[in-house]
Design a protein around this motif. Structure first.
Motif, PDB file in Angstrom:
ATOM      1  N   ASP A   1       7.756  11.241  -1.641  1.00  0.00           N
ATOM      2  CA  ASP A   1       7.817  10.038  -2.468  1.00  0.00           C
ATOM      3  C   ASP A   1       7.226  10.348  -3.846  1.00  0.00           C
ATOM      4  OD1 ASP A   1       4.964   9.867  -2.332  1.00  0.00           O
ATOM      5  OD2 ASP A   1       5.141   8.849  -0.406  1.00  0.00           O
ATOM      6  N   THR A   2       7.286   9.376  -4.741  1.00  0.00           N
ATOM      7  CA  THR A   2       6.898   9.604  -6.139  1.00  0.00           C
ATOM      8  C   THR A   2       5.447  10.046  -6.278  1.00  0.00           C
ATOM      9  OG1 THR A   2       8.491   7.907  -6.802  1.00  0.00           O
ATOM     10  CG2 THR A   2       6.847   8.567  -8.430  1.00  0.00           C
ATOM     11  N   GLU A   3       4.531   9.366  -5.584  1.00  0.00           N
ATOM     12  CA  GLU A   3       3.105   9.694  -5.709  1.00  0.00           C
ATOM     13  C   GLU A   3       2.805  11.078  -5.162  1.00  0.00           C
ATOM     14  OE1 GLU A   3      -0.896   9.599  -6.528  1.00  0.00           O
ATOM     15  OE2 GLU A   3       0.766   8.413  -7.326  1.00  0.00           O
ATOM     16  N   ASN A   4       3.345  11.379  -3.980  1.00  0.00           N
ATOM     17  CA  ASN A   4       3.114  12.706  -3.392  1.00  0.00           C
ATOM     18  C   ASN A   4       3.789  13.797  -4.211  1.00  0.00           C
ATOM     19  OD1 ASN A   4       1.450  12.680  -0.959  1.00  0.00           O
ATOM     20  ND2 ASN A   4       2.982  11.262  -0.137  1.00  0.00           N
ATOM     21  N   GLU A   5       4.963  13.471  -4.785  1.00  0.00           N
ATOM     22  CA  GLU A   5       5.636  14.457  -5.634  1.00  0.00           C
ATOM     23  C   GLU A   5       4.772  14.801  -6.844  1.00  0.00           C
ATOM     24  OE1 GLU A   5       9.657  15.097  -8.339  1.00  0.00           O
ATOM     25  OE2 GLU A   5       9.387  13.235  -7.220  1.00  0.00           O
ATOM     26  N   ARG A   6       4.138  13.766  -7.405  1.00  0.00           N
ATOM     27  CA  ARG A   6       3.280  14.007  -8.572  1.00  0.00           C
ATOM     28  C   ARG A   6       2.114  14.930  -8.214  1.00  0.00           C
ATOM     29  NH1 ARG A   6      -1.358  12.312 -10.387  1.00  0.00           N
ATOM     30  NH2 ARG A   6      -1.640  10.811  -8.683  1.00  0.00           N
ATOM     31  N   LEU A   7       1.473  14.643  -7.065  1.00  0.00           N
ATOM     32  CA  LEU A   7       0.333  15.459  -6.648  1.00  0.00           C
ATOM     33  C   LEU A   7       0.751  16.900  -6.336  1.00  0.00           C
ATOM     34  CD1 LEU A   7      -1.410  12.876  -4.282  1.00  0.00           C
ATOM     35  CD2 LEU A   7      -2.287  13.700  -6.483  1.00  0.00           C
ATOM     36  N   VAL A   8       1.892  17.036  -5.659  1.00  0.00           N
ATOM     37  CA  VAL A   8       2.374  18.375  -5.314  1.00  0.00           C
ATOM     38  C   VAL A   8       2.805  19.119  -6.570  1.00  0.00           C
ATOM     39  CG1 VAL A   8       4.219  19.646  -4.121  1.00  0.00           C
ATOM     40  CG2 VAL A   8       3.028  17.776  -2.957  1.00  0.00           C
ATOM     41  N   GLN A   9       3.451  18.404  -7.491  1.00  0.00           N
ATOM     42  CA  GLN A   9       3.911  19.049  -8.715  1.00  0.00           C
ATOM     43  C   GLN A   9       2.730  19.530  -9.562  1.00  0.00           C
ATOM     44  OE1 GLN A   9       7.208  19.622  -9.127  1.00  0.00           O
ATOM     45  NE2 GLN A   9       6.483  20.968 -10.763  1.00  0.00           N
ATOM     46  N   GLU A  10       1.650  18.743  -9.575  1.00  0.00           N
ATOM     47  CA  GLU A  10       0.437  19.174 -10.282  1.00  0.00           C
ATOM     48  C   GLU A  10      -0.101  20.470  -9.661  1.00  0.00           C
ATOM     49  OE1 GLU A  10      -2.479  16.105 -10.227  1.00  0.00           O
ATOM     50  OE2 GLU A  10      -1.347  14.751 -11.525  1.00  0.00           O
TER      51      GLU A  10
ATOM     52  N   ALA B   1      -7.777  24.554  -1.400  1.00  0.00           N
ATOM     53  CA  ALA B   1      -7.376  23.171  -1.133  1.00  0.00           C
ATOM     54  C   ALA B   1      -7.561  22.293  -2.356  1.00  0.00           C
ATOM     55  CB  ALA B   1      -8.160  22.622   0.049  1.00  0.00           C
ATOM     56  N   GLU B   2      -8.603  22.539  -3.133  1.00  0.00           N
ATOM     57  CA  GLU B   2      -8.841  21.769  -4.372  1.00  0.00           C
ATOM     58  C   GLU B   2      -7.722  22.017  -5.379  1.00  0.00           C
ATOM     59  OE1 GLU B   2     -12.706  22.977  -5.597  1.00  0.00           O
ATOM     60  OE2 GLU B   2     -13.757  21.707  -4.137  1.00  0.00           O
ATOM     61  N   ILE B   3      -7.323  23.275  -5.519  1.00  0.00           N
ATOM     62  CA  ILE B   3      -6.232  23.613  -6.449  1.00  0.00           C
ATOM     63  C   ILE B   3      -4.933  22.937  -5.993  1.00  0.00           C
ATOM     64  CG2 ILE B   3      -4.797  25.501  -7.338  1.00  0.00           C
ATOM     65  CD1 ILE B   3      -7.310  27.303  -7.103  1.00  0.00           C
ATOM     66  N   ALA B   4      -4.755  22.840  -4.676  1.00  0.00           N
ATOM     67  CA  ALA B   4      -3.524  22.248  -4.114  1.00  0.00           C
ATOM     68  C   ALA B   4      -3.610  20.730  -4.004  1.00  0.00           C
ATOM     69  CB  ALA B   4      -3.246  22.866  -2.752  1.00  0.00           C
ATOM     70  N   ASN B   5      -4.671  20.120  -4.524  1.00  0.00           N
ATOM     71  CA  ASN B   5      -4.875  18.660  -4.423  1.00  0.00           C
ATOM     72  C   ASN B   5      -4.931  18.185  -2.973  1.00  0.00           C
ATOM     73  OD1 ASN B   5      -4.970  18.293  -7.190  1.00  0.00           O
ATOM     74  ND2 ASN B   5      -2.764  17.912  -7.382  1.00  0.00           N
ATOM     75  N   ALA B   6      -5.417  19.062  -2.080  1.00  0.00           N
ATOM     76  CA  ALA B   6      -5.499  18.720  -0.654  1.00  0.00           C
ATOM     77  C   ALA B   6      -6.923  18.399  -0.213  1.00  0.00           C
ATOM     78  CB  ALA B   6      -4.949  19.873   0.189  1.00  0.00           C
TER      79      ALA B   6
ATOM     80  N   ALA C   1      10.280  22.399  -2.763  1.00  0.00           N
ATOM     81  CA  ALA C   1       8.977  21.987  -2.219  1.00  0.00           C
ATOM     82  C   ALA C   1       8.688  20.503  -2.387  1.00  0.00           C
ATOM     83  CB  ALA C   1       7.872  22.806  -2.886  1.00  0.00           C
ATOM     84  N   THR C   2       9.405  19.816  -3.271  1.00  0.00           N
ATOM     85  CA  THR C   2       9.113  18.393  -3.506  1.00  0.00           C
ATOM     86  C   THR C   2      10.275  17.474  -3.172  1.00  0.00           C
ATOM     87  OG1 THR C   2       9.869  18.507  -5.808  1.00  0.00           O
ATOM     88  CG2 THR C   2       7.545  19.012  -5.394  1.00  0.00           C
ATOM     89  N   SER C   3      11.348  18.020  -2.590  1.00  0.00           N
ATOM     90  CA  SER C   3      12.575  17.225  -2.437  1.00  0.00           C
ATOM     91  C   SER C   3      12.430  16.068  -1.448  1.00  0.00           C
ATOM     92  CB  SER C   3      13.722  18.137  -1.992  1.00  0.00           C
ATOM     93  OG  SER C   3      13.437  18.686  -0.723  1.00  0.00           O
TER      94      SER C   3
ATOM     95  N   ARG D   1       0.923  19.808   0.784  1.00  0.00           N
ATOM     96  CA  ARG D   1      -0.251  20.295   0.051  1.00  0.00           C
ATOM     97  C   ARG D   1      -1.034  21.324   0.869  1.00  0.00           C
ATOM     98  NH1 ARG D   1      -2.917  14.789  -1.671  1.00  0.00           N
ATOM     99  NH2 ARG D   1      -1.218  13.832  -0.469  1.00  0.00           N
ATOM    100  N   ILE D   2      -1.022  21.181   2.197  1.00  0.00           N
ATOM    101  CA  ILE D   2      -1.628  22.218   3.053  1.00  0.00           C
ATOM    102  C   ILE D   2      -0.860  23.526   2.868  1.00  0.00           C
ATOM    103  CG2 ILE D   2      -2.027  22.949   5.440  1.00  0.00           C
ATOM    104  CD1 ILE D   2      -3.961  20.827   4.619  1.00  0.00           C
ATOM    105  N   SER D   3       0.477  23.433   2.825  1.00  0.00           N
ATOM    106  CA  SER D   3       1.319  24.613   2.635  1.00  0.00           C
ATOM    107  C   SER D   3       1.043  25.274   1.290  1.00  0.00           C
ATOM    108  CB  SER D   3       2.791  24.219   2.740  1.00  0.00           C
ATOM    109  OG  SER D   3       3.632  25.334   2.584  1.00  0.00           O
TER     110      SER D   3
END
Length: 598
Positions: free
Chosen positions: A529-538, A471-476, A524-526, A505-507
């Protein structure tokens, strides 16, 4: 399979079914014995001279019973009444015990047969090809697993047991009636062929109508499922009245058909009852004349005969009713078997080869694929190289998702072959392939369970520490810690209590925990929103490191650093290269980038 459907599922319980029929026989025998014993009770009560005759036509059995009863009568009239009363009570008690045991045994058999059918259907559902699921309504599939199985239990299983039990009961009662007076019993049997003919006439069209009813029932469930799923859109478009009108119209049609079928089924009982009463009236007239003319039957024995005859009416009436219900329930069998007989398009190897340790990559050799007739993918030749990131882009309907669905054997190529290094995917079991692939899809599939169980989905061998690390690696991990129950928080149906970014991020945490060598990311990011996309992309950047990663991208900004980009158009590879190489080609990829102002 349709013809022997019930036998296939009932065969494992044959011993219990035989025991049920034995118990039914015993219950019926004791029922007859209790009534015949009442003959002696009446004889003691009303006759001026005590007699030990049991039936009109003495036999070896009658001689044995007469010898037994004579010993009782020897005690005198009053004592004999008490003895016969106790005897009748014991026989009735034993009859009730055997009746209960028969019901106890058969209830277990019925429930286990239904359980096994549901298990078989569910196993079939989760192994069905995706092409079937995508072309059939979920409501119809749910109805077959729930309504049709219940309908089968109520109309087929229950009726078969009732039918066979009724035949046994009627046969034994008829035997007793023949034993008492065969001339009266022959009169009873005259009307039975008439009942059979009427039953056949009524049930002739019942099966087809019932199948239509089951289909309409499935359609109602489908409408309800679609309405609940699309409630947001329905309200947004002020279409509540429209949906109400559609449902009311369809429900009215369903009710009319249901009324028609039930009226036909319910007709069986009055017809049987009318014929039974007609026989009873004829029997009273004929039997009374024999009693009054001092024939072969006494008054008290004729009363016993009438009691036995009235007891035979209900099981006799249940026989045609059971035939109707079995006919009606065959529609459910047809709908269940339709699913069970679907052939899986994925043919597993008889002697599968172990999944290899990837050294080269995943290789597509002249792969073409079609769902029906038209090819969706045409002559695909490419390599997803080990440890590198390959992105697939293209307009909607270009075949991107279909291409990656071929890798985990969700579909088989129509032409060509897919190799893992040098091993054909057809030689490897689909489970072995999927065990080595982690998925993160655009539509995040979460279950109404705890976050911990959603992340560990597919395996029970992970510890809480491993889950937290993933979960830490996934920013969750930060948002999970803020939840009321942390990792034990129940997240609702499809993760409804979480935001889109949190679900994604759970996924990703699930994919991190699996730690597979091959990673597939389908847009996976389509939808973020911008903030969540950034976190998921990281998170994606962390997990794709040193993995054979395949990314379907809608936002091209997320794949500019990919080792290779494949451009699909109408099922064909049109361009291939890095971001900079494709920009220089000034082709489809460049147009896609300019549309996104990249």
């Amino acid at each position: 399979m349709r013809k022997y459907f019930t036998w296939i599922f009932a065969k494992p319980y044959l011993g219990r079914i035989i025991l049920y029929f034995v118990l039914v026989c015993l219950a019926t025998v004791f029922s007859i014995a209790s009534i015949l014993s009442a003959s002696n009770f009446l004889n003691v009560l009303f006759s001026q001279e005590l007699s030990n005759t049991v039936v009109a036509n003495p036999s070896l059995l009658d001689e044995f019973l007469s010898a037994f009863y004579s010993k009782i009568i020897a005690y005198g009239r009053v004592n004999a009444l008490y003895i016969f009363g106790v005897l009748i009570f014991i026989i009735y008690f034993l009859k009730d015990v055997f009746t209960y045991l028969a019901s106890f045994v058969i209830a277990s058999v019925r429930n286990k047969v239904v359980r096994n059918i549901r298990n078989k259907l569910f196993q079939k559902y989760i192994s069905l090809p995706l092409s079937y699921l995508s072309t059939h309504r979920k409501g119809d599939l749910i109805s077959r697993l729930s309504n049709d199985v219940i309908e089968y239990d109520e109309n087929v299983l229950k009726s078969i047991m009732s039918l066979v039990g009724g035949l046994i009961t009627v046969s034994l009662y008829l035997t007793a009636l023949f034993y008492i007076d065969y001339t009266l019993t022959f009169t009873v049997l005259i009307v039975f062929p008439i009942v059979a003919l009427l039953s056949s006439f009524i049930s002739r069209t019942l099966r087809q109508s019932s199948k239509h009813l089951q289909q309409k029932s499935a359609n109602i469930i489908s409408i309800i499922e679609q309405t609940i799923s699309g409630l947001r859109i329905i309200k947004a478009h002020t279409a509540i009245e429209l949906m109400n009108e559609r449902f009311i119209h369809f429900n009215s049609s369903y009710t009319r058909l249901r009324n028609s079928i039930y009226r036909r089924v319910d007709l069986a009982s009055p017809i049987s009852e009318f014929l039974g009463n007609s026989m009873l009236i004829g029997l009273l007239l004929f039997g009374s004349s024999k009693v009054l003319s001092h024939g072969s039957i006494s008054a008290e024995l004729f009363i016993i005969y009438l009691v036995l005859f009235t007891l035979i009416i209900k099981p006799a009436k249940d026989i045609p009713t059971s035939f109707f219900n079995i006919k009606k329930g065959k529609a459910s069998i047809d709908r269940i078997v339709d699913i069970l007989e679907i052939k899986n398009q994925i043919i597993e190897p008889k002697e599968p080869i172990a999944f290899p340790k990837i050294e080269k990559g995943i290789i597509f050799n002249n792969v073409s694929f079609s769902y029906k007739e038209d090819l969706v993918l045409k002559n695909i030749n490419l390599i997803f190289e080990k440890g590198k990131t390959t992105a697939i882009v293209g307009s909607s309907g270009s075949g991107k998702s279909t291409l990656i669905d071929l890798i985990p054997k969700l579909y088989e190529p129509t032409l060509g072959e897919i190799l893992f290094d040098d091993i054909n995917s057809k030689s490897i079991h689909s489970k072995a392939i999927r065990d080595n692939i982690a998925f993160v899809t655009q539509e995040t599939i979460l279950f109404n369970d705890s976050i911990f169980n959603n992340i560990t989905f597919g395996s029970n061998s992970y510890s809480l520490e491993q889950v937290k690390k993933a979960a830490e690696i996934a920013n969750a991990h930060p948002f999970i810690e803020k939840l009321p129950e942390g990792y034990n928080t129940i997240i609702g149906d499809r993760g409804s209590t979480l935001s889109g970014g949190e679900r994604q991020r759970i996924s990703i945490a699930r994919a991190v925990l699996k730690n597979a060598d091959i990673l597939i990311l389908d847009e996976a990011t389509s939808a973020l929103d911008t903030e969540n996309e950034r976190l998921v992309q990281e998170a994606i950047s962390k997990i794709t490191k040193d993995k054979t990663s395949i990314i379907i991208a809608h936002r091209l900004s997320t794949i500019t650093n990919a080792d290779k980009i494949i451009v699909l158009d109408k099922g064909e590879i049109k361009e291939e290269g890095t971001h900079h190489e494709l920009i220089q080609q000034n082709g489809i990829y460049t147009k896609l980038c300019s549309m996104q102002e990249l």
